[in-house]
Write a protein that holds these residues in place. Structure first.
Motif, PDB file in Angstrom:
ATOM      1  N   PRO A 172      18.095 -16.830 -16.017  1.00 20.42           N
ATOM      2  CA  PRO A 172      17.899 -15.771 -15.021  1.00 20.42           C
ATOM      3  C   PRO A 172      18.214 -14.396 -15.603  1.00 20.42           C
ATOM      4  O   PRO A 172      18.918 -14.290 -16.609  1.00 20.42           O
ATOM      5  N   LYS A 173      17.653 -13.379 -14.952  1.00 19.92           N
ATOM      6  CA  LYS A 173      17.997 -12.030 -15.387  1.00 19.92           C
ATOM      7  C   LYS A 173      19.077 -11.443 -14.488  1.00 19.92           C
ATOM      8  O   LYS A 173      19.566 -10.354 -14.734  1.00 19.92           O
ATOM      9  N   LEU A 174      19.414 -12.211 -13.450  1.00 23.17           N
ATOM     10  CA  LEU A 174      20.421 -11.744 -12.500  1.00 23.17           C
ATOM     11  C   LEU A 174      21.166 -12.974 -11.976  1.00 23.17           C
ATOM     12  O   LEU A 174      20.547 -13.997 -11.683  1.00 23.17           O
ATOM     13  N   MET A 175      22.488 -12.871 -11.880  1.00 26.44           N
ATOM     14  CA  MET A 175      23.258 -13.993 -11.343  1.00 26.44           C
ATOM     15  C   MET A 175      23.997 -13.540 -10.087  1.00 26.44           C
ATOM     16  O   MET A 175      24.655 -12.496 -10.076  1.00 26.44           O
TER      17      MET A 175
ATOM     18  N   GLU B 122      39.771 -21.282 -14.580  1.00 30.08           N
ATOM     19  CA  GLU B 122      38.751 -21.794 -15.500  1.00 30.08           C
ATOM     20  C   GLU B 122      37.358 -21.296 -15.124  1.00 30.08           C
ATOM     21  O   GLU B 122      36.532 -21.031 -16.000  1.00 30.08           O
ATOM     22  N   VAL B 123      37.114 -21.143 -13.810  1.00 32.22           N
ATOM     23  CA  VAL B 123      35.803 -20.657 -13.370  1.00 32.22           C
ATOM     24  C   VAL B 123      35.674 -19.162 -13.656  1.00 32.22           C
ATOM     25  O   VAL B 123      34.649 -18.698 -14.160  1.00 32.22           O
ATOM     26  N   LEU B 124      36.746 -18.421 -13.356  1.00 33.79           N
ATOM     27  CA  LEU B 124      36.708 -16.970 -13.615  1.00 33.79           C
ATOM     28  C   LEU B 124      36.528 -16.686 -15.103  1.00 33.79           C
ATOM     29  O   LEU B 124      35.823 -15.743 -15.473  1.00 33.79           O
ATOM     30  N   ASP B 125      37.132 -17.518 -15.955  1.00 29.51           N
ATOM     31  CA  ASP B 125      36.982 -17.321 -17.399  1.00 29.51           C
ATOM     32  C   ASP B 125      35.516 -17.425 -17.816  1.00 29.51           C
ATOM     33  O   ASP B 125      35.020 -16.621 -18.605  1.00 29.51           O
ATOM     34  N   VAL B 126      34.838 -18.448 -17.262  1.00 27.85           N
ATOM     35  CA  VAL B 126      33.418 -18.624 -17.577  1.00 27.85           C
ATOM     36  C   VAL B 126      32.635 -17.391 -17.128  1.00 27.85           C
ATOM     37  O   VAL B 126      31.766 -16.877 -17.838  1.00 27.85           O
ATOM     38  N   MET B 127      32.967 -16.892 -15.929  1.00 30.44           N
ATOM     39  CA  MET B 127      32.247 -15.734 -15.395  1.00 30.44           C
ATOM     40  C   MET B 127      32.516 -14.485 -16.235  1.00 30.44           C
ATOM     41  O   MET B 127      31.617 -13.661 -16.451  1.00 30.44           O
ATOM     42  N   LYS B 128      33.758 -14.358 -16.703  1.00 34.37           N
ATOM     43  CA  LYS B 128      34.096 -13.223 -17.566  1.00 34.37           C
ATOM     44  C   LYS B 128      33.249 -13.259 -18.834  1.00 34.37           C
ATOM     45  O   LYS B 128      32.681 -12.239 -19.242  1.00 34.37           O
ATOM     46  N   GLY B 129      33.175 -14.450 -19.423  1.00 33.49           N
ATOM     47  CA  GLY B 129      32.377 -14.603 -20.639  1.00 33.49           C
ATOM     48  C   GLY B 129      30.933 -14.201 -20.396  1.00 33.49           C
ATOM     49  O   GLY B 129      30.306 -13.526 -21.227  1.00 33.49           O
ATOM     50  N   LEU B 130      30.429 -14.582 -19.245  1.00 33.93           N
ATOM     51  CA  LEU B 130      29.050 -14.281 -18.884  1.00 33.93           C
ATOM     52  C   LEU B 130      28.852 -12.770 -18.743  1.00 33.93           C
ATOM     53  O   LEU B 130      27.866 -12.200 -19.227  1.00 33.93           O
ATOM     54  N   ALA B 131      29.822 -12.111 -18.091  1.00 34.85           N
ATOM     55  CA  ALA B 131      29.749 -10.664 -17.907  1.00 34.85           C
ATOM     56  C   ALA B 131      29.768  -9.961 -19.264  1.00 34.85           C
ATOM     57  O   ALA B 131      29.021  -9.008 -19.490  1.00 34.85           O
ATOM     58  N   GLU B 132      30.616 -10.465 -20.162  1.00 33.21           N
ATOM     59  CA  GLU B 132      30.709  -9.840 -21.483  1.00 33.21           C
ATOM     60  C   GLU B 132      29.411 -10.001 -22.276  1.00 33.21           C
ATOM     61  O   GLU B 132      29.061  -9.171 -23.099  1.00 33.21           O
ATOM     62  N   SER B 133      28.679 -11.094 -21.989  1.00 34.33           N
ATOM     63  CA  SER B 133      27.426 -11.306 -22.713  1.00 34.33           C
ATOM     64  C   SER B 133      26.315 -10.406 -22.186  1.00 34.33           C
ATOM     65  O   SER B 133      25.191 -10.460 -22.681  1.00 34.33           O
ATOM     66  N   GLY B 134      26.620  -9.609 -21.166  1.00 31.64           N
ATOM     67  CA  GLY B 134      25.646  -8.621 -20.713  1.00 31.64           C
ATOM     68  C   GLY B 134      24.808  -9.031 -19.523  1.00 31.64           C
ATOM     69  O   GLY B 134      23.827  -8.386 -19.180  1.00 31.64           O
TER      70      GLY B 134
END
Lengths: 335, 260
Positions: free
Chosen positions: B175-178, B194-206
């Motif tokens: 997706p281009k938007l989550m 653990e869920v927030l960590d995954v989301m943080k990683g996703l945010a950092e990936s742009g």
């Protein structure tokens, strides 16, 4: 201590044993009345069996003679064919009707309702008699534009045999019940499932076939199994058409000739029992297959034909939704 | 369909969006903009319309008034001349493919394993080959830290693990938007991290993300923009440190005093 000889559990020694309480060794509560009742019931059963085996009227000689009679085994084949064909048609039609009833289109919804109202509101025997008179009511089947000369006009009697009239009669009646079972199954699936699939870009058809129906199956299978078993027995009513090549019809015909009805009723019953037993085993495995992913849930003892819908509410069924399916689709009167 | 996305152009743009359920007006003239690659956190009391707004973005609900567009394309309608036409289901589904959504109650498909959950939509909707989808699915499971759980059914996973699979499932559609609808609200406290960590990683990936959440710590750390909603209106929005540290509105202050 040793006189009881009935220690509840073997004494377990814990690693830091000292402060562990002593295991309970109680004398088990006895249930004398259970034993009495059991003995009485078994005695009655033995009495009945012994008596029945000697009673003239049961005509065991004729039972033995006809149980593997070629005509009977052929009739058993017809019974199976009637059951299989009518259930296949009933399930396809039932799914269609269920989807129609859940449609947003009020006309489609209304027509499905009307169908259910008629076919559930009249006895299957009466419906079968009607199907028997089908050729009388509609002597020809015409193809063409209404109110003009038909392009093609066919004699109903040439077109549909009595066997297929029986199949159609049973199937149309059954589809009304199947529709309710399928509808309850679809409604039991959490709405979030539908949303998740939609959000992933899946189409309505993909959502239904890949997400909703497989989950609804868990709810649909147990009552459908009951319906198959019920249908197997309902086929005996097709004498109303009249179609008499199936088990019950055939055994009646034979018994009329030999002036001995009871042994042939027993013959038919034995065959029916054989088939229903096989179906129950099959249902057990089907239920197991469709409870995949529902924790450790194992199929409960396959419901008998009383057909209480077994709602094994897993994590999927939200409390609110569960009540929807309490409309008890299989709660039909015995036919 | 536009595919030329110039950086800086808004991924999501809402212009005076309103939405009612019967006589209950849930969204009152919401105007928001989320630039590409940014994270917006939506906070506010329950019933303030945050989730409804999120659901409008991928057309699970339709908008009654205003204009809502994703990547420059109007959501749920097509504008021809001066008339709006409702989209056909197939076209609406096509729009949703590019928008990933994560739900409060995970909504994993319980009859499929973790990996099957992830590959289902790519295979059925995007017509990806099964092998390719499975390779990609395993990669995503590894990304959310669940590489060894591919054969587990959702019922055998903890809430946090289920939500991570749900995130992987949404990501599988590239997706281009989550969109995240209270992704940690149904979780036991020790599983939220653990869920927030995954989301943080996703945010950092742009990834461009809109997150409805009650996790103020997460909002402060990750969000580029924090929006406080109450009663169907945007009360206050801006830099998260600013909004959380120095709220201008009485309603914002009252809400924050309860959750911080």
């Amino acid at each position: 201590m040793s006189d009881s000889g009935r220690s509840a559990t073997p004494l377990s020694v814990s690693p830091n044993g000292a402060d562990q309480a002593e295991a309970i060794k109680a004398i088990r509560l006895r249930h004398p009345w259970r034993n009495v009742v059991a003995v009485i019931l078994v005695a009655m059963l033995i009495l009945f069996v012994v008596d029945a085996s000697q009673r003239e009227a049961y005509g065991w000689e004729n039972f033995g003679k006809y149980i593997f009679d070629k005509r009977i085994s052929q009739a058993a084949g017809y019974t199976i064919l009637l059951t299989v064909y009518s259930m296949i048609i009933a399930i396809i039609l039932g799914v269609t009707l269920a989807v129609m009833r859940l449609s947003d289109n009020p006309v489609v919804k209304g027509i499905a309702w009307l169908y259910l109202w008629v076919f559930r509101g009249t006895p299957v025997y009466v419906q079968l008699v009607f199907w028997g008179l089908f050729a009388t009511i509609y002597s020809t089947i015409d193809v063409g534009i209404p109110f003009t000369e038909p392009w093609l006009s066919l004699e109903t009697n040439d077109l549909i045999s009595v066997f297929w009239l029986a199949v159609i009669g049973l199937a149309l009646n059954e589809s009304a019940y199947m529709a309710e079972i399928v509808r309850a199954g679809i409604l039991s699936v959490d709405k979030g499932q539908d949303e998740a699939a939609t959000a992933l870009g899946m189409s309505w058809l993909q959502t239904m076939t890949r997400v909703v129906i497989p989950q609804a199956m868990r709810i649909i299978i147990p009552p459908t199994g009951n319906e198959v078993i019920s249908m197997l027995k309902t086929t005996s009513l097709v004498t109303a058409i009249p179609f008499s090549l199936e088990l019950y019809g055939r055994s009646r015909d034979i018994s009329v000739v030999i002036f001995d009805p009871i042994p042939l009723l027993l013959v038919a019953s034995a065959w029916y029992l054989l088939f229903t037993s096989i179906l129950m085993v099959g249902q057990y495995f089907l239920e197991k297959r469709f409870s995949r992913g529902v924790g450790q849930a194992r199929p409960e003892k396959a419901g008998t034909e009383t057909g209480a819908i077994t709602l094994k509410t897993g994590a999927i069924v939200a409390p609110g939704e569960a009540s929807d399916s309490s409309t008890d689709p299989s709660g039909k009167e015995h036919r | 369909m536009t595919n030329a996305t110039t950086s800086g152009a808004p991924m999501v743009h809402a212009d005076r969006v309103s939405k009612s359920f019967g006589s209950n007006e849930v969204l009152k003239s919401i105007s928001l903009s989320v630039p590409q690659g940014e994270v917006m956190c939506l906070v506010g009391p329950s019933g303030s319309g945050k989730s409804t707004f999120l659901r409008c973005i991928n057309h699970l609900e339709n908008v009654d008034a205003g204009r809502l567009s994703v990547d420059g394309v109007l959501v749920g309608y097509e504008e021809r001349g001066d008339k709006l036409y409702e989209l056909k289901p197939r076209e609406a589904a096509r729009q949703r493919r590019d928008i990933g959504m994560v739900f409060q109650r995970f909504n994993l498909f319980p009859h499929m394993t973790a990996l099957e959950n992830i590959i289902e939509a790519p295979i059925r909707v995007n017509r990806v080959k099964k092998d390719a989808a499975m390779a990609k699915g395993r990669e995503l499971l590894a990304q959310v830290g669940l590489a060894e759980k591919e054969d587990a059914y959702p019922a055998h996973l903890s809430g946090g693990q289920q939500q991570r699979v749900a995130i992987a499932r949404a990501l599988a559609m590239e997706p281009k938007l989550m969109l995240f609808d209270e992704p940690t609200s149904a979780l036991d406290p020790e599983l939220v991290g653990e869920v927030l960590d995954v989301m943080k990683g996703l945010a950092e990936s742009g990834m461009t993300m809109i997150v409805v959440t009650h996790e103020m710590g997460f909002a402060r750390e990750v969000a580029d923009q924090l929006v406080f909603m109450d009663g169907g209106v945007v009360v206050e929005s801006g830099d998260p440190d600013e909004v959380l540290g120095n709220p201008q509105h009485e309603r914002t202050r009252a809400f924050l005093s309860k959750v911080l």
